[in-house]
Design an enzyme around this catalytic site. Structure first.
Site, PDB file in Angstrom:
ATOM      1  N   PRO A   2       4.745   6.124   6.314  1.00 57.20           N
ATOM      2  CA  PRO A   2       5.317   6.754   5.128  1.00 57.20           C
ATOM      3  C   PRO A   2       4.437   6.564   3.893  1.00 57.20           C
ATOM      4  CG  PRO A   2       6.837   5.162   6.141  1.00 57.20           C
ATOM      5  CD  PRO A   2       5.504   4.942   6.721  1.00 57.20           C
ATOM      6  N   GLU A   3       4.042   7.673   3.290  1.00 61.73           N
ATOM      7  CA  GLU A   3       3.348   7.653   2.008  1.00 61.73           C
ATOM      8  C   GLU A   3       4.251   8.339   0.987  1.00 61.73           C
ATOM      9  OE1 GLU A   3      -0.733   9.059   2.404  1.00 61.73           O
ATOM     10  OE2 GLU A   3      -0.777   8.380   4.481  1.00 61.73           O
ATOM     11  N   LYS A  59       4.811   3.497  -2.798  1.00 64.24           N
ATOM     12  CA  LYS A  59       5.413   3.640  -1.471  1.00 64.24           C
ATOM     13  C   LYS A  59       6.613   2.708  -1.306  1.00 64.24           C
ATOM     14  CE  LYS A  59       0.725   4.272   0.270  1.00 64.24           C
ATOM     15  NZ  LYS A  59      -0.274   3.695   1.178  1.00 64.24           N
ATOM     16  N   ARG A 134       6.346  -2.045  14.525  1.00 63.76           N
ATOM     17  CA  ARG A 134       5.331  -3.078  14.298  1.00 63.76           C
ATOM     18  C   ARG A 134       5.858  -4.319  13.563  1.00 63.76           C
ATOM     19  NH1 ARG A 134       2.850  -0.439  17.280  1.00 63.76           N
ATOM     20  NH2 ARG A 134       0.885   0.673  17.030  1.00 63.76           N
ATOM     21  N   ARG A 286     -10.758   1.719   7.793  1.00 67.48           N
ATOM     22  CA  ARG A 286      -9.760   2.768   8.030  1.00 67.48           C
ATOM     23  C   ARG A 286     -10.462   4.025   8.517  1.00 67.48           C
ATOM     24  NH1 ARG A 286      -7.164  -0.772   8.350  1.00 67.48           N
ATOM     25  NH2 ARG A 286      -6.016  -1.888   6.775  1.00 67.48           N
TER      26      ARG A 286
END
Length: 297
Positions: A2-3, A59, A134, A286
DNA sequence: ATGACGTCCTGCCTGC
DNA sequence: TGCAGGCAGGACGTCA
């Protein structure tokens, strides 16, 4: 993951669903998600609290609570950061064979239900559940001043869609950074709310290579970047976010931006603008996706 | 101060 | 087929 657009979708939905309700109980099987206070105190403090307002900060989701005692009313904020695989779901579940099963079979999918690790029970019989494969999500309950003073809240950069965050300010920020533009866009203390998906999408839209150094961008490029930031994020909010494999809204439904995304996780596929093959590289640990033809180094 | 790397966690993919 | 090992990933913490 989610951003900004996904978190905005969740906040907008939750506002309609849970404001005014009271939290009557709480359950967890993953104590490490609650960073502060201890679960015992968390439970004691949150039971009986009323949900007054919900806000997005970068966020982060901030749920404003009040709790009435005989002589006074205490204000608290519940901070939730979903990190990579967190989902906030609104619905009803019951425990069956050690697993939470949705009472009504709806859009809530099997996999999301498998990872419910925190539940807030509400006084209308519904539940607010945090699902997180996670277990990276972060939950903090504290006083408003404590929450506002947390580094991760206090040091957030401006919100990309804030009307007061104009081009001149954006330009100043970008010009003052000597790091790679992709890293700068993802740094929450520079601009808040943009992560891996949308930094890739914004850079593609603006035709800027992710490795370019921020302070070496021409004014025209910064202008394109500013415009792309708005158009990509606004479009993504309209489409209720990006669901590559994980994101779900509070009803368990996926967002639709993934269908029109330009580059993120499209390595080896064709660029929607020029037909060249989308490449993936590593930047600061990333992955970054871009079109080597449209986005020249 | 700054940048590089480790940490948390687990499903999934790869290679033997 | 099975299993070990590596990878992904946001953001804080640590180290040089």
């Amino acid at each position: 993951m989610p951003e900004l657009p996904e978190v905005q979708t969740i906040v907008d939905d939750l506002k309609k669903k849970i404001i005014g309700l009271q939290i009557v109980d709480v359950w967890t099987d993953a104590y490490q998600l609650i960073k502060k206070p201890s679960f015992e105190n968390f439970k004691k403090q949150i039971k009986g609290a009323k949900i007054e307002e919900i806000e997005r900060r970068g966020k982060n989701i901030l749920i404003f609570l009040t709790k009435s005692y005989k002589l006074n009313t205490k204000k608290m904020i519940l901070l939730i950061h979903q990190k990579l695989t967190g989902h906030l779901l609104c619905g009803q579940w019951q425990m069956e064979n050690g697993k939470w099963q949705p009472i009504e079979k709806g859009p809530l999918e099997e996999t999301v239900n498998n990872y419910i690790h925190l539940i807030l029970f509400l006084n209308n019989g519904k539940m607010l559940a945090l699902s997180d494969l996670r277990k990276f999500a972060k939950v903090i309950l504290s006083s408003p001043s404590d929450i506002e003073n947390l580094k991760e809240i206090k040091e957030l950069g401006p919100d990309p869609l804030d009307k007061n965050f104009n081009f001149e300010e954006f330009k100043k920020l970008i010009k003052s950074e000597k790091r790679k533009i992709k890293e700068v866009l993802m740094d929450q203390s520079v601009i808040s709310g943009i992560g891996n998906i949308y930094s890739d999408e914004i850079l593609w839209q603006a035709k800027i290579h992710p490795l370019k150094l921020a302070n070496q961008l021409a004014d025209l490029e910064i202008k394109k970047l500013y415009k792309a930031m708005h158009s990509v994020l606004e479009k993504a909010i309209k489409m209720r976010g990006t669901s590559i494999s994980d994101f779900r809204d509070p009803e368990g439904k996926p967002g639709k931006y993934a269908e029109i995304r330009a580059v993120y996780q499209r390595e080896g596929e064709k660029c929607r603008r020029c037909g060249a093959i989308i490449k993936r590289i590593k930047i600061g640990g990333r992955s970054a996706h871009f079109c080597p033809k449209c986005q020249r180094a």
